[in-house]
Scaffold this motif. Structure first.
Motif, PDB file in Angstrom:
ATOM      1  N   GLY A  70       0.815  -1.206   0.000  1.00 15.46           N
ATOM      2  CA  GLY A  70       0.000   0.000   0.000  1.00 15.46           C
ATOM      3  C   GLY A  70       0.847   1.253   0.000  1.00 15.46           C
ATOM      4  N   THR A  71       1.980   1.205   0.717  1.00 19.70           N
ATOM      5  CA  THR A  71       2.871   2.367   0.779  1.00 19.70           C
ATOM      6  C   THR A  71       3.788   2.448  -0.433  1.00 19.70           C
ATOM      7  N   VAL A  72       4.558   1.385  -0.643  1.00 19.03           N
ATOM      8  CA  VAL A  72       5.537   1.373  -1.730  1.00 19.03           C
ATOM      9  C   VAL A  72       4.843   1.349  -3.086  1.00 19.03           C
ATOM     10  N   GLY A  73       3.841   0.495  -3.210  1.00 14.13           N
ATOM     11  CA  GLY A  73       3.166   0.328  -4.488  1.00 14.13           C
ATOM     12  C   GLY A  73       2.489   1.596  -4.965  1.00 14.13           C
ATOM     13  N   SER A  74       1.807   2.291  -4.057  1.00 11.05           N
ATOM     14  CA  SER A  74       1.108   3.510  -4.475  1.00 11.05           C
ATOM     15  C   SER A  74       2.086   4.563  -4.966  1.00 11.05           C
ATOM     16  N   ALA A  75       3.245   4.666  -4.302  1.00  8.47           N
ATOM     17  CA  ALA A  75       4.254   5.637  -4.730  1.00  8.47           C
ATOM     18  C   ALA A  75       4.807   5.281  -6.106  1.00  8.47           C
ATOM     19  N   VAL A  76       5.086   4.001  -6.323  1.00  2.48           N
ATOM     20  CA  VAL A  76       5.632   3.560  -7.612  1.00  2.48           C
ATOM     21  C   VAL A  76       4.599   3.731  -8.723  1.00  2.48           C
ATOM     22  N   ILE A  77       3.344   3.367  -8.443  1.00  2.18           N
ATOM     23  CA  ILE A  77       2.289   3.471  -9.452  1.00  2.18           C
ATOM     24  C   ILE A  77       2.102   4.918  -9.895  1.00  2.18           C
ATOM     25  N   LEU A  78       2.053   5.830  -8.929  1.00  2.69           N
ATOM     26  CA  LEU A  78       1.800   7.234  -9.266  1.00  2.69           C
ATOM     27  C   LEU A  78       3.016   7.916  -9.888  1.00  2.69           C
ATOM     28  N   ALA A  79       4.188   7.699  -9.301  1.00  3.71           N
ATOM     29  CA  ALA A  79       5.368   8.443  -9.737  1.00  3.71           C
ATOM     30  C   ALA A  79       6.063   7.819 -10.946  1.00  3.71           C
ATOM     31  N   THR A  80       6.000   6.508 -11.087  1.00  2.00           N
ATOM     32  CA  THR A  80       6.716   5.820 -12.175  1.00  2.00           C
ATOM     33  C   THR A  80       5.781   5.350 -13.282  1.00  2.00           C
TER      34      THR A  80
END
Length: 582
Positions: free
Chosen positions: A170-180
Protein backbone atom coordinates in the motif's frame (compact mmCIF):
# COMPACT_ATOMS: atom_id res chain seq x y z
CA UNK A 1 12.63 -12.95 30.12
CA UNK A 2 10.30 -14.56 32.63
CA UNK A 3 10.78 -11.59 34.94
CA UNK A 4 10.07 -9.15 32.08
CA UNK A 5 6.89 -11.01 31.10
CA UNK A 6 5.66 -11.03 34.70
CA UNK A 7 6.43 -7.33 35.05
CA UNK A 8 4.56 -6.39 31.85
CA UNK A 9 1.56 -8.44 32.97
CA UNK A 10 1.57 -6.63 36.32
CA UNK A 11 2.16 -3.21 34.77
CA UNK A 12 0.67 -3.33 31.24
CA UNK A 13 1.23 0.42 30.74
CA UNK A 14 4.94 -0.40 30.40
CA UNK A 15 4.13 -2.69 27.47
CA UNK A 16 2.45 0.18 25.61
CA UNK A 17 5.49 2.44 25.93
CA UNK A 18 7.82 -0.42 25.02
CA UNK A 19 5.85 -0.93 21.79
CA UNK A 20 6.01 2.80 21.05
CA UNK A 21 9.76 2.97 21.70
CA UNK A 22 10.54 0.01 19.45
CA UNK A 23 8.06 1.18 16.80
CA UNK A 24 9.44 4.71 16.46
CA UNK A 25 13.02 3.46 16.55
CA UNK A 26 12.56 0.74 13.92
CA UNK A 27 10.20 2.90 11.88
CA UNK A 28 12.90 5.57 11.59
CA UNK A 29 15.17 3.32 9.53
CA UNK A 30 14.90 3.35 5.75
CA UNK A 31 16.35 1.32 2.89
CA UNK A 32 16.55 2.87 -0.55
CA UNK A 33 13.81 5.30 0.38
CA UNK A 34 11.47 2.69 1.88
CA UNK A 35 10.61 2.69 5.57
CA UNK A 36 8.05 0.73 7.58
CA UNK A 37 7.06 3.96 9.27
CA UNK A 38 6.18 4.40 12.91
CA UNK A 39 2.63 3.03 12.61
CA UNK A 40 3.46 -0.33 11.02
CA UNK A 41 6.60 -0.78 13.12
CA UNK A 42 4.63 -0.03 16.31
CA UNK A 43 1.95 -2.51 15.27
CA UNK A 44 4.49 -5.28 14.65
CA UNK A 45 6.28 -4.53 17.92
CA UNK A 46 2.97 -4.56 19.79
CA UNK A 47 1.96 -7.86 18.19
CA UNK A 48 5.27 -9.40 19.29
CA UNK A 49 4.78 -8.11 22.83
CA UNK A 50 1.20 -9.37 22.73
CA UNK A 51 2.48 -12.94 22.46
CA UNK A 52 3.00 -12.80 26.23
CA UNK A 53 0.04 -14.74 27.69
CA UNK A 54 -2.57 -12.90 29.78
CA UNK A 55 -1.23 -9.43 28.98
CA UNK A 56 -4.38 -7.30 29.16
CA UNK A 57 -4.69 -3.55 28.50
CA UNK A 58 -7.88 -1.58 29.05
CA UNK A 59 -9.64 -0.63 25.82
CA UNK A 60 -10.32 2.80 27.33
CA UNK A 61 -6.67 3.71 26.72
CA UNK A 62 -6.95 3.40 22.96
CA UNK A 63 -10.28 5.24 22.86
CA UNK A 64 -8.87 8.30 24.67
CA UNK A 65 -5.85 8.60 22.40
CA UNK A 66 -7.85 7.88 19.27
CA UNK A 67 -10.25 10.76 20.00
CA UNK A 68 -7.24 13.04 20.45
CA UNK A 69 -5.76 11.81 17.17
CA UNK A 70 -8.93 12.25 15.12
CA UNK A 71 -9.52 15.75 16.45
CA UNK A 72 -5.96 16.70 15.43
CA UNK A 73 -6.57 15.26 11.94
CA UNK A 74 -9.72 17.33 11.53
CA UNK A 75 -8.06 20.43 12.96
CA UNK A 76 -5.24 20.16 10.43
CA UNK A 77 -7.39 19.64 7.34
CA UNK A 78 -10.29 21.91 8.33
CA UNK A 79 -9.45 25.04 6.29
CA UNK A 80 -8.64 23.13 3.09
CA UNK A 81 -11.57 20.72 3.53
CA UNK A 82 -14.14 23.52 3.86
CA UNK A 83 -12.59 25.49 1.01
CA UNK A 84 -12.45 22.42 -1.23
CA UNK A 85 -16.14 21.74 -0.68
CA UNK A 86 -17.32 25.34 -0.87
CA UNK A 87 -15.16 27.20 -3.39
CA UNK A 88 -12.76 26.79 -6.31
CA UNK A 89 -11.49 23.40 -5.19
CA UNK A 90 -14.83 21.78 -6.12
CA UNK A 91 -13.50 19.79 -9.15
CA UNK A 92 -10.65 18.43 -7.06
CA UNK A 93 -13.00 17.66 -4.17
CA UNK A 94 -15.43 15.84 -6.51
CA UNK A 95 -12.58 13.83 -7.99
CA UNK A 96 -11.47 12.89 -4.49
CA UNK A 97 -14.94 11.55 -3.72
CA UNK A 98 -14.85 9.45 -6.92
CA UNK A 99 -11.40 8.02 -6.16
CA UNK A 100 -12.29 7.38 -2.53
CA UNK A 101 -15.37 5.42 -3.58
CA UNK A 102 -13.08 3.27 -5.75
CA UNK A 103 -10.71 2.89 -2.79
CA UNK A 104 -13.62 1.58 -0.72
CA UNK A 105 -15.07 -0.63 -3.44
CA UNK A 106 -11.83 -2.47 -4.34
CA UNK A 107 -11.15 -3.91 -0.84
CA UNK A 108 -14.82 -4.85 -0.46
CA UNK A 109 -14.76 -6.71 -3.78
CA UNK A 110 -11.49 -8.42 -2.79
CA UNK A 111 -12.88 -9.42 0.61
CA UNK A 112 -16.10 -10.78 -0.90
CA UNK A 113 -14.25 -12.82 -3.55
CA UNK A 114 -11.72 -14.15 -1.04
CA UNK A 115 -14.35 -14.86 1.62
CA UNK A 116 -12.72 -12.68 4.29
CA UNK A 117 -14.44 -11.67 7.50
CA UNK A 118 -15.49 -8.11 8.26
CA UNK A 119 -12.40 -7.67 10.43
CA UNK A 120 -10.04 -8.81 7.70
CA UNK A 121 -11.83 -6.62 5.16
CA UNK A 122 -11.44 -3.57 7.40
CA UNK A 123 -7.73 -4.31 7.87
CA UNK A 124 -7.28 -4.90 4.14
CA UNK A 125 -8.87 -1.54 3.42
CA UNK A 126 -6.78 0.30 6.03
CA UNK A 127 -3.50 -1.27 4.85
CA UNK A 128 -4.01 -1.13 1.11
CA UNK A 129 -5.11 2.52 1.30
CA UNK A 130 -2.57 3.35 4.06
CA UNK A 131 -5.25 4.95 6.21
CA UNK A 132 -4.54 3.64 9.71
CA UNK A 133 -7.17 5.90 11.28
CA UNK A 134 -9.99 3.97 9.61
CA UNK A 135 -9.34 1.02 11.93
CA UNK A 136 -10.57 3.08 14.86
CA UNK A 137 -13.97 3.76 13.29
CA UNK A 138 -14.15 0.17 12.06
CA UNK A 139 -13.48 -1.02 15.62
CA UNK A 140 -16.35 1.12 16.93
CA UNK A 141 -18.67 -0.19 14.22
CA UNK A 142 -17.78 -3.85 14.93
CA UNK A 143 -18.33 -3.35 18.66
CA UNK A 144 -21.84 -2.07 17.90
CA UNK A 145 -22.83 -5.13 15.84
CA UNK A 146 -24.13 -6.86 18.98
CA UNK A 147 -22.22 -10.08 18.32
CA UNK A 148 -21.11 -12.45 21.09
CA UNK A 149 -17.88 -11.35 22.78
CA UNK A 150 -15.76 -14.15 21.29
CA UNK A 151 -16.92 -13.39 17.73
CA UNK A 152 -16.32 -9.67 18.21
CA UNK A 153 -12.81 -10.36 19.49
CA UNK A 154 -12.06 -12.64 16.53
CA UNK A 155 -13.09 -9.90 14.09
CA UNK A 156 -11.06 -7.26 15.89
CA UNK A 157 -8.00 -9.53 16.07
CA UNK A 158 -8.19 -10.17 12.30
CA UNK A 159 -8.00 -6.46 11.52
CA UNK A 160 -4.34 -5.74 12.39
CA UNK A 161 -3.21 -8.92 10.64
CA UNK A 162 -4.75 -7.84 7.34
CA UNK A 163 -3.50 -4.29 7.86
CA UNK A 164 0.13 -5.30 8.43
CA UNK A 165 0.25 -7.63 5.42
CA UNK A 166 -1.34 -5.20 2.95
CA UNK A 167 0.32 -2.02 4.23
CA UNK A 168 3.76 -2.65 2.71
CA UNK A 169 2.56 -2.66 -0.89
CA UNK A 170 0.00 0.00 0.00
CA UNK A 171 2.87 2.37 0.78
CA UNK A 172 5.54 1.37 -1.73
CA UNK A 173 3.17 0.33 -4.49
CA UNK A 174 1.11 3.51 -4.47
CA UNK A 175 4.25 5.64 -4.73
CA UNK A 176 5.63 3.56 -7.61
CA UNK A 177 2.29 3.47 -9.45
CA UNK A 178 1.80 7.23 -9.27
CA UNK A 179 5.37 8.44 -9.74
CA UNK A 180 6.72 5.82 -12.18
CA UNK A 181 3.83 4.06 -13.89
CA UNK A 182 1.57 7.13 -13.96
CA UNK A 183 3.57 9.28 -16.41
CA UNK A 184 4.05 6.28 -18.71
CA UNK A 185 0.39 5.23 -18.60
CA UNK A 186 -0.88 8.76 -19.17
CA UNK A 187 1.92 9.66 -21.63
CA UNK A 188 2.93 12.70 -19.59
CA UNK A 189 6.31 14.39 -19.77
CA UNK A 190 6.18 15.48 -16.14
CA UNK A 191 9.22 17.77 -16.24
CA UNK A 192 8.01 19.60 -19.35
CA UNK A 193 4.45 19.83 -18.01
CA UNK A 194 5.66 21.44 -14.79
CA UNK A 195 7.83 23.92 -16.68
CA UNK A 196 4.84 24.85 -18.82
CA UNK A 197 2.64 25.25 -15.75
CA UNK A 198 5.30 27.37 -14.04
CA UNK A 199 5.39 29.59 -17.12
CA UNK A 200 1.64 30.18 -16.88
CA UNK A 201 2.21 31.29 -13.29
CA UNK A 202 5.01 33.59 -14.39
CA UNK A 203 7.67 31.55 -12.67
CA UNK A 204 11.33 30.74 -12.91
CA UNK A 205 13.56 28.35 -11.04
CA UNK A 206 14.15 29.21 -7.38
CA UNK A 207 17.62 29.06 -5.88
CA UNK A 208 18.99 29.60 -2.43
CA UNK A 209 17.61 28.59 0.93
CA UNK A 210 18.84 27.27 4.27
CA UNK A 211 22.41 26.03 4.21
CA UNK A 212 23.36 27.96 1.07
CA UNK A 213 25.65 30.97 0.85
CA UNK A 214 23.50 32.52 -1.88
CA UNK A 215 20.65 34.67 -0.54
CA UNK A 216 17.66 35.79 -2.56
CA UNK A 217 17.22 39.24 -1.01
CA UNK A 218 19.86 41.86 -0.29
CA UNK A 219 20.30 45.39 1.03
CA UNK A 220 22.92 47.60 -0.65
CA UNK A 221 23.98 51.25 -0.28
CA UNK A 222 24.36 53.81 -3.10
CA UNK A 223 25.52 57.44 -3.02
CA UNK A 224 23.61 59.89 -5.22
CA UNK A 225 26.00 62.20 -7.15
CA UNK A 226 25.39 65.92 -7.54
CA UNK A 227 24.19 65.42 -11.10
CA UNK A 228 22.24 62.25 -10.25
CA UNK A 229 18.81 61.80 -11.86
CA UNK A 230 17.35 61.06 -8.43
CA UNK A 231 18.06 64.53 -7.10
CA UNK A 232 14.83 66.39 -6.30
CA UNK A 233 12.65 63.28 -6.66
CA UNK A 234 10.67 61.65 -3.88
CA UNK A 235 11.10 58.03 -2.87
CA UNK A 236 7.65 57.20 -4.25
CA UNK A 237 8.51 58.78 -7.63
CA UNK A 238 11.67 56.70 -7.95
CA UNK A 239 10.00 53.46 -6.95
CA UNK A 240 7.09 54.15 -9.33
CA UNK A 241 9.32 54.18 -12.45
CA UNK A 242 10.55 50.64 -11.89
CA UNK A 243 10.06 48.32 -14.88
CA UNK A 244 7.21 45.80 -14.70
CA UNK A 245 7.98 42.96 -12.29
CA UNK A 246 10.76 44.82 -10.47
CA UNK A 247 10.45 45.28 -6.70
CA UNK A 248 13.23 47.49 -5.32
CA UNK A 249 12.66 49.73 -2.31
CA UNK A 250 14.56 52.58 -0.69
CA UNK A 251 14.56 51.69 2.99
CA UNK A 252 16.76 54.31 4.69
CA UNK A 253 18.71 57.44 3.79
CA UNK A 254 21.93 58.92 5.20
CA UNK A 255 22.12 62.69 4.94
CA UNK A 256 25.40 63.88 6.35
CA UNK A 257 25.79 62.19 9.72
CA UNK A 258 22.06 61.59 10.17
CA UNK A 259 20.26 58.38 9.21
CA UNK A 260 16.47 58.38 8.79
CA UNK A 261 13.75 56.08 7.49
CA UNK A 262 12.77 56.66 3.86
CA UNK A 263 9.13 57.74 3.78
CA UNK A 264 7.34 57.87 0.44
CA UNK A 265 7.37 61.68 0.38
CA UNK A 266 11.05 61.97 1.28
CA UNK A 267 12.90 64.17 -1.28
CA UNK A 268 16.42 63.05 -2.18
CA UNK A 269 19.36 65.43 -2.39
CA UNK A 270 22.92 65.26 -3.77
CA UNK A 271 25.33 63.11 -1.70
CA UNK A 272 22.48 61.28 0.04
CA UNK A 273 23.30 57.60 0.59
CA UNK A 274 20.29 55.34 0.11
CA UNK A 275 19.84 51.76 1.32
CA UNK A 276 18.05 49.80 -1.43
CA UNK A 277 16.52 46.36 -0.81
CA UNK A 278 15.36 43.79 -3.31
CA UNK A 279 16.03 40.49 -5.02
CA UNK A 280 19.70 39.97 -5.79
CA UNK A 281 19.17 39.52 -9.54
CA UNK A 282 17.30 42.83 -9.79
CA UNK A 283 19.88 44.70 -7.75
CA UNK A 284 22.62 43.34 -9.98
CA UNK A 285 20.83 44.02 -13.28
CA UNK A 286 19.49 47.45 -12.34
CA UNK A 287 22.11 48.80 -9.96
CA UNK A 288 25.02 46.54 -10.85
CA UNK A 289 28.35 47.26 -12.46
CA UNK A 290 27.32 47.32 -16.13
CA UNK A 291 29.23 50.07 -17.93
CA UNK A 292 30.90 50.88 -14.62
CA UNK A 293 33.65 53.32 -13.92
CA UNK A 294 35.68 52.53 -10.84
CA UNK A 295 35.70 55.40 -8.37
CA UNK A 296 36.92 55.94 -4.84
CA UNK A 297 33.70 54.70 -3.27
CA UNK A 298 32.91 51.79 -5.55
CA UNK A 299 31.42 51.32 -9.02
CA UNK A 300 29.73 54.24 -10.76
CA UNK A 301 26.67 52.99 -12.61
CA UNK A 302 23.53 54.20 -14.33
CA UNK A 303 20.34 52.52 -13.09
CA UNK A 304 17.16 51.97 -15.04
CA UNK A 305 15.47 53.46 -11.99
CA UNK A 306 16.80 56.78 -13.18
CA UNK A 307 19.46 56.99 -10.49
CA UNK A 308 23.07 57.60 -11.40
CA UNK A 309 24.60 56.15 -8.28
CA UNK A 310 27.81 55.05 -6.65
CA UNK A 311 27.77 51.90 -4.55
CA UNK A 312 29.40 52.37 -1.16
CA UNK A 313 29.95 50.40 2.01
CA UNK A 314 27.98 51.93 4.88
CA UNK A 315 27.58 49.39 7.71
CA UNK A 316 25.67 51.80 9.94
CA UNK A 317 23.13 52.61 7.21
CA UNK A 318 22.74 48.96 6.29
CA UNK A 319 22.15 47.91 9.90
CA UNK A 320 18.41 47.85 9.26
CA UNK A 321 16.24 46.05 11.84
CA UNK A 322 14.89 43.18 9.74
CA UNK A 323 13.24 39.85 10.37
CA UNK A 324 11.74 36.85 8.71
CA UNK A 325 8.35 35.96 10.17
CA UNK A 326 5.56 33.48 9.54
CA UNK A 327 2.10 34.90 8.92
CA UNK A 328 -1.12 32.92 9.15
CA UNK A 329 -3.35 34.10 6.28
CA UNK A 330 -6.91 34.83 7.45
CA UNK A 331 -8.09 38.04 5.76
CA UNK A 332 -10.94 37.67 3.24
CA UNK A 333 -9.57 40.55 1.17
CA UNK A 334 -6.46 38.58 0.17
CA UNK A 335 -8.08 35.15 -0.18
CA UNK A 336 -7.67 33.87 -3.74
CA UNK A 337 -5.57 36.85 -4.89
CA UNK A 338 -2.40 36.26 -6.91
CA UNK A 339 0.98 37.26 -5.52
CA UNK A 340 1.26 39.75 -8.37
CA UNK A 341 -1.96 41.42 -7.25
CA UNK A 342 -0.93 41.40 -3.60
CA UNK A 343 2.47 42.89 -4.48
CA UNK A 344 0.72 46.11 -5.53
CA UNK A 345 -0.90 46.68 -2.15
CA UNK A 346 0.56 49.47 0.03
CA UNK A 347 1.28 46.99 2.81
CA UNK A 348 3.51 44.96 0.47
CA UNK A 349 6.11 47.74 0.21
CA UNK A 350 9.50 46.59 1.43
CA UNK A 351 8.31 43.04 2.05
CA UNK A 352 9.47 39.93 0.19
CA UNK A 353 7.86 36.50 0.20
CA UNK A 354 10.18 33.61 0.90
CA UNK A 355 7.90 30.59 1.35
CA UNK A 356 4.25 29.43 1.27
CA UNK A 357 3.09 26.38 3.24
CA UNK A 358 -0.37 24.91 2.77
CA UNK A 359 -2.39 22.22 4.50
CA UNK A 360 -1.69 19.81 7.36
CA UNK A 361 1.27 18.30 5.54
CA UNK A 362 2.71 21.80 5.08
CA UNK A 363 3.01 21.30 1.35
CA UNK A 364 5.37 23.86 -0.18
CA UNK A 365 3.60 25.99 -2.78
CA UNK A 366 5.72 27.59 -5.54
CA UNK A 367 6.27 31.32 -5.04
CA UNK A 368 5.30 32.57 -8.51
CA UNK A 369 3.57 35.76 -9.69
CA UNK A 370 0.25 34.05 -10.47
CA UNK A 371 0.22 31.73 -7.46
CA UNK A 372 -2.95 32.38 -5.45
CA UNK A 373 -2.81 32.85 -1.69
CA UNK A 374 -5.56 31.12 0.30
CA UNK A 375 -6.89 31.54 3.79
CA UNK A 376 -5.22 29.00 6.04
CA UNK A 377 -1.85 29.30 4.25
CA UNK A 378 1.25 30.10 6.27
CA UNK A 379 3.64 32.47 4.51
CA UNK A 380 7.18 33.42 5.45
CA UNK A 381 7.95 37.06 4.71
CA UNK A 382 11.17 39.04 5.14
CA UNK A 383 11.84 42.75 5.46
CA UNK A 384 12.19 45.54 7.96
CA UNK A 385 10.37 44.86 11.22
CA UNK A 386 7.90 47.71 10.66
CA UNK A 387 7.20 46.52 7.11
CA UNK A 388 6.62 42.88 8.04
CA UNK A 389 4.35 43.98 10.86
CA UNK A 390 2.24 46.07 8.46
CA UNK A 391 2.12 43.24 5.91
CA UNK A 392 1.14 40.70 8.57
CA UNK A 393 -1.75 42.94 9.64
CA UNK A 394 -3.02 43.07 6.04
CA UNK A 395 -2.67 39.30 5.51
CA UNK A 396 -3.79 37.91 8.84
CA UNK A 397 -1.87 37.41 12.05
CA UNK A 398 1.76 36.85 12.94
CA UNK A 399 2.35 33.22 13.73
CA UNK A 400 5.11 33.72 16.24
CA UNK A 401 6.67 30.63 17.83
CA UNK A 402 4.81 29.49 20.94
CA UNK A 403 4.65 26.28 22.95
CA UNK A 404 1.35 27.08 24.64
CA UNK A 405 -1.75 25.08 23.68
CA UNK A 406 -5.29 26.24 24.40
CA UNK A 407 -6.05 23.01 26.27
CA UNK A 408 -9.42 24.21 27.59
CA UNK A 409 -10.62 24.94 24.05
CA UNK A 410 -9.27 21.66 22.65
CA UNK A 411 -10.82 19.58 25.43
CA UNK A 412 -14.23 21.24 25.16
CA UNK A 413 -14.19 20.92 21.36
CA UNK A 414 -13.49 17.18 21.60
CA UNK A 415 -16.22 16.88 24.22
CA UNK A 416 -18.81 18.59 22.02
CA UNK A 417 -17.86 16.47 19.00
CA UNK A 418 -17.91 13.22 20.95
CA UNK A 419 -21.29 14.04 22.53
CA UNK A 420 -22.79 14.70 19.10
CA UNK A 421 -21.21 11.51 17.77
CA UNK A 422 -22.60 9.49 20.68
CA UNK A 423 -26.18 10.19 19.58
CA UNK A 424 -27.76 7.06 18.07
CA UNK A 425 -30.69 7.26 15.66
CA UNK A 426 -32.50 4.05 14.75
CA UNK A 427 -33.83 3.68 11.22
CA UNK A 428 -35.88 0.51 10.72
CA UNK A 429 -34.23 -0.90 13.78
CA UNK A 430 -30.74 -0.21 12.44
CA UNK A 431 -28.64 2.04 14.74
CA UNK A 432 -27.09 4.96 12.85
CA UNK A 433 -24.45 7.05 14.57
CA UNK A 434 -21.28 8.99 13.83
CA UNK A 435 -19.68 7.38 16.91
CA UNK A 436 -17.61 9.41 19.34
CA UNK A 437 -14.60 9.02 17.03
CA UNK A 438 -16.47 10.37 14.00
CA UNK A 439 -17.82 13.21 16.10
CA UNK A 440 -14.30 14.15 17.22
CA UNK A 441 -13.11 14.18 13.60
CA UNK A 442 -15.93 16.48 12.47
CA UNK A 443 -15.40 18.71 15.50
CA UNK A 444 -11.75 19.03 14.50
CA UNK A 445 -12.71 20.05 10.96
CA UNK A 446 -15.18 22.69 12.16
CA UNK A 447 -12.98 24.15 14.85
CA UNK A 448 -9.89 24.03 12.63
CA UNK A 449 -11.78 26.03 10.02
CA UNK A 450 -12.97 28.51 12.65
CA UNK A 451 -9.42 28.89 13.88
CA UNK A 452 -8.29 29.74 10.32
CA UNK A 453 -10.89 32.51 10.14
CA UNK A 454 -10.56 33.87 13.68
CA UNK A 455 -7.12 32.91 15.00
CA UNK A 456 -7.72 34.50 18.40
CA UNK A 457 -8.55 31.23 20.14
CA UNK A 458 -7.85 27.52 19.98
CA UNK A 459 -4.15 27.71 19.22
CA UNK A 460 -2.42 24.35 18.90
CA UNK A 461 1.31 24.76 18.15
CA UNK A 462 2.70 22.63 15.35
CA UNK A 463 4.69 20.30 17.69
CA UNK A 464 1.52 19.64 19.70
CA UNK A 465 -0.48 18.85 16.56
CA UNK A 466 2.28 16.41 15.59
CA UNK A 467 2.14 14.78 19.02
CA UNK A 468 -1.63 14.42 18.90
CA UNK A 469 -1.45 13.02 15.38
CA UNK A 470 1.49 10.68 15.67
CA UNK A 471 1.51 9.56 19.29
CA UNK A 472 -2.28 9.55 19.53
CA UNK A 473 -2.55 7.16 16.59
CA UNK A 474 0.36 4.98 17.65
CA UNK A 475 -0.98 4.65 21.20
CA UNK A 476 -4.17 3.31 19.65
CA UNK A 477 -2.20 1.01 17.34
CA UNK A 478 -0.04 -0.28 20.21
CA UNK A 479 -3.07 -1.31 22.27
CA UNK A 480 -4.70 -2.91 19.21
CA UNK A 481 -1.53 -4.85 18.40
CA UNK A 482 -0.97 -6.10 21.95
CA UNK A 483 -4.62 -7.19 22.24
CA UNK A 484 -4.51 -8.94 18.86
CA UNK A 485 -1.13 -10.58 19.47
CA UNK A 486 -2.32 -14.09 20.27
CA UNK A 487 -4.37 -14.44 17.06
CA UNK A 488 -1.99 -12.58 14.75
CA UNK A 489 0.36 -15.45 13.90
CA UNK A 490 -2.39 -17.96 13.15
CA UNK A 491 -4.24 -15.39 11.05
CA UNK A 492 -1.10 -14.62 9.06
CA UNK A 493 -0.49 -18.32 8.44
CA UNK A 494 -4.02 -18.77 7.12
CA UNK A 495 -4.27 -15.67 4.93
CA UNK A 496 -0.67 -14.52 4.31
CA UNK A 497 0.07 -14.97 0.58
CA UNK A 498 -3.47 -14.52 -0.70
CA UNK A 499 -3.95 -11.50 1.54
CA UNK A 500 -0.81 -9.87 0.16
CA UNK A 501 -1.98 -10.45 -3.44
CA UNK A 502 -5.44 -9.08 -2.72
CA UNK A 503 -3.73 -6.10 -1.12
CA UNK A 504 -1.93 -5.44 -4.42
CA UNK A 505 -5.29 -5.55 -6.18
CA UNK A 506 -6.94 -3.20 -3.67
CA UNK A 507 -4.07 -0.70 -3.90
CA UNK A 508 -3.50 -0.73 -7.66
CA UNK A 509 -6.97 -0.78 -9.22
CA UNK A 510 -8.31 2.43 -7.65
CA UNK A 511 -5.10 4.34 -8.44
CA UNK A 512 -4.92 3.25 -12.09
CA UNK A 513 -8.61 3.95 -12.68
CA UNK A 514 -8.30 7.20 -10.76
CA UNK A 515 -5.45 8.49 -12.93
CA UNK A 516 -7.41 7.73 -16.10
CA UNK A 517 -10.51 9.48 -14.70
CA UNK A 518 -8.41 12.47 -13.63
CA UNK A 519 -7.02 12.86 -17.15
CA UNK A 520 -9.96 12.04 -19.40
CA UNK A 521 -12.98 13.01 -17.29
CA UNK A 522 -11.82 15.83 -15.00
CA UNK A 523 -9.08 16.95 -17.42
CA UNK A 524 -6.65 18.19 -14.77
CA UNK A 525 -3.46 19.79 -16.04
CA UNK A 526 -0.72 17.11 -16.39
CA UNK A 527 1.53 19.05 -14.01
CA UNK A 528 -0.85 18.72 -11.05
CA UNK A 529 -2.77 15.57 -12.06
CA UNK A 530 -0.55 13.12 -10.18
CA UNK A 531 -0.43 15.42 -7.17
CA UNK A 532 -4.23 15.44 -7.16
CA UNK A 533 -4.26 11.62 -7.16
CA UNK A 534 -1.65 11.42 -4.40
CA UNK A 535 -3.63 13.82 -2.24
CA UNK A 536 -6.92 12.02 -2.79
CA UNK A 537 -5.23 8.80 -1.65
CA UNK A 538 -3.40 10.68 1.17
CA UNK A 539 -0.06 9.20 0.19
CA UNK A 540 2.61 11.74 1.08
CA UNK A 541 5.39 9.35 0.08
CA UNK A 542 4.03 9.32 -3.45
CA UNK A 543 3.93 13.12 -3.57
CA UNK A 544 7.61 13.24 -2.65
CA UNK A 545 8.51 10.83 -5.46
CA UNK A 546 6.31 12.73 -7.93
CA UNK A 547 7.99 16.05 -7.09
CA UNK A 548 11.41 14.41 -7.43
CA UNK A 549 10.46 13.02 -10.84
CA UNK A 550 9.03 16.39 -11.89
CA UNK A 551 12.04 18.31 -10.53
CA UNK A 552 9.48 20.80 -9.27
CA UNK A 553 7.09 21.53 -6.40
CA UNK A 554 4.26 22.23 -8.86
CA UNK A 555 2.52 18.83 -8.28
CA UNK A 556 1.97 19.96 -4.69
CA UNK A 557 -0.58 22.49 -5.93
CA UNK A 558 -2.98 19.60 -6.53
CA UNK A 559 -2.31 17.90 -3.22
CA UNK A 560 -3.74 20.06 -0.44
CA UNK A 561 -7.49 20.18 -1.12
CA UNK A 562 -7.62 16.55 -2.18
CA UNK A 563 -5.62 15.45 0.88
CA UNK A 564 -8.01 17.25 3.22
CA UNK A 565 -11.12 15.70 1.65
CA UNK A 566 -9.53 12.27 1.15
CA UNK A 567 -8.15 12.02 4.66
CA UNK A 568 -11.62 12.68 6.06
CA UNK A 569 -13.53 10.33 3.76
CA UNK A 570 -11.08 7.43 3.91
CA UNK A 571 -11.16 7.58 7.71
CA UNK A 572 -14.96 7.48 7.76
CA UNK A 573 -14.93 4.64 5.22
CA UNK A 574 -13.74 2.31 8.02
CA UNK A 575 -17.20 2.56 9.59
CA UNK A 576 -18.99 2.49 6.22
CA UNK A 577 -17.16 -0.70 5.16
CA UNK A 578 -18.39 -2.55 8.25
CA UNK A 579 -21.96 -1.44 7.57
CA UNK A 580 -21.75 -2.61 3.94
CA UNK A 581 -20.08 -5.93 4.76
CA UNK A 582 -22.71 -6.81 7.35
Amino acid sequence: MSWLADTLRAYPEIAVFLALGIGYWVGGFSYKGFSLGAVTATLLAAVAIGQIPHLIISADVKHVFFLMFLFAVGYGVGPQFVRGIAKDGVPQALFTVVLNVLCLAAPIVAAKLAGYSVGSAAGLFAGSQTISASMGLATDAINRLGLPADQTKALLDAMPTAYAVSYIFGTVGSAVILATLGPLLLRIDLVAACKEYEATLGGAKEFGGPGQAWHRYELRAFRIPVDGQAVGKTVSQLEAIEPEGVRLFIERVRRGSNIQEATLDFVLKPDDVVAVSGPREQLVSLLGAKGAEVGNGGSQVVSTLGVKALEVDDPELLAVPAEGVDVFVTDKAVDGKTLQELGKLPAARGVFLRKIKRGPTETLIPVLPNTRLLRGDTVTIVGRTQDTTAAAKALGVLDRPSNVTDVAWVSLAITVGALVGAVVIKASGIPITLSTAGGALIAGIIFGWLRAIHPTFGRIPEPTVWFMNSVGLNMFIAVVGISAGPGFVSGLQQLGVSLFLWGIFATSVPLILGMLIAKYVFRFHPAILLGVCAGARTTTAALGMICDAAKSQIPGLGYTVTYAVGNTLLTIWGMVLVMIMT
